[in-house]
Scaffold this motif. Sequence first.
Motif: not given
Length: 384
Positions: A283-289, A274-276, A143-147
Amino acid sequence: MSCFSHIFKRTRRGEQQNDSFNEDLPGVQNITRFSYKELDRATARFDQSNKIGEGGYGPVYKGTLRDGTTVAVKVLSLQSRQGAREFLSELITISDISHENLVKLYGCCVEGSHKILVYNYLENNSLAQTLLGSRHSSIQFNWRTRVNICIGVAQGLAYLHDGVRPHVVHRDIKASNILLDQDLTPKISDFGLAKLLPSDVSHISTRVAGTLGYLAPEYAIRGQVTRKSDVYSFGVLLIEIVSGRCNTDTKLPYEDQILLEKTWAYYDQGQLEEIIDSSLGDDLDVDEACRFLKVGLLCTKNVTKRRPDMSTVTRMLKGEEDVESQEITKPDVIRDFRDLKLRSKATSSSLLTSIVARSSPSSSSSTGNTTRTSITFTAISDRP
């Protein structure tokens, strides 16, 4: 006279200037010039083992210069019908700008029939080949890489839109045009379709070009390119990065094929998470995603002027500007070429009817003349 009969003032390092390189290529100054012989040697005679990519423009090869610098050598294919214009556009656009999130142009070769651009080599290919590609990648897109990738692309696009004069509209923001260096820093590439937009101009009417799936509908239908056209494309890309899937997948059931439509459906149902991408780890932050997905939906609003600009998008992604208070509306989507043709035809007919009505004898401002309007579009097929 061909635009390529005008070449450069500046000589290539360590070589005597050839008489055929005495003039300027319009709009381009102070750029390093390579000989074809040097690039032929650098790529082992453009050996297939050094080929790292292929686009509508032509093949791209990995090469090593005499000083040990590794480069990407982008060759204009002799069969490319519009390649000469795209070559010049890319050269003019990228030659004088520099940013951490844009590819770096080292120089070019304009020698006889050879038209070649030389860029910095980026070790980790494109997002299309790695994150979204069918081939399994060794890169761990946590997730951090994608951010960092999302914010990096947004910053590069904001720089093109607001940090240079005239402004630059890329016109082909998509996963295959986002390259990754050794540290996975994203670099926007391929400026062959870019347009320069003066500060006092709101839009440019032009031949429609780009990639179906990323094309803003109003641009695809009417041919009016603005910076908000790029914003739409970025919104699609942003959702791709968060979801880990391509914007169109015809292998899925019809209602699930278009990523933007599916994302809106989940948002409308209050189930955006659901689309995440389900492969994301601890490390996924669901709220941030979910916030990133909402920004993607804001970027793809059907009303052009209601989309945020890229500087605002960057602040939203960084958490420096509120997203929750923004109104999110259903995005407009062109599903396929048939849809595009039908809507372009309908728009053209509507415009013609309106013009004929205004020009008819019964009109108070009539001149008795009828103006004909036509719309031409060319779209590049999706998938790198």
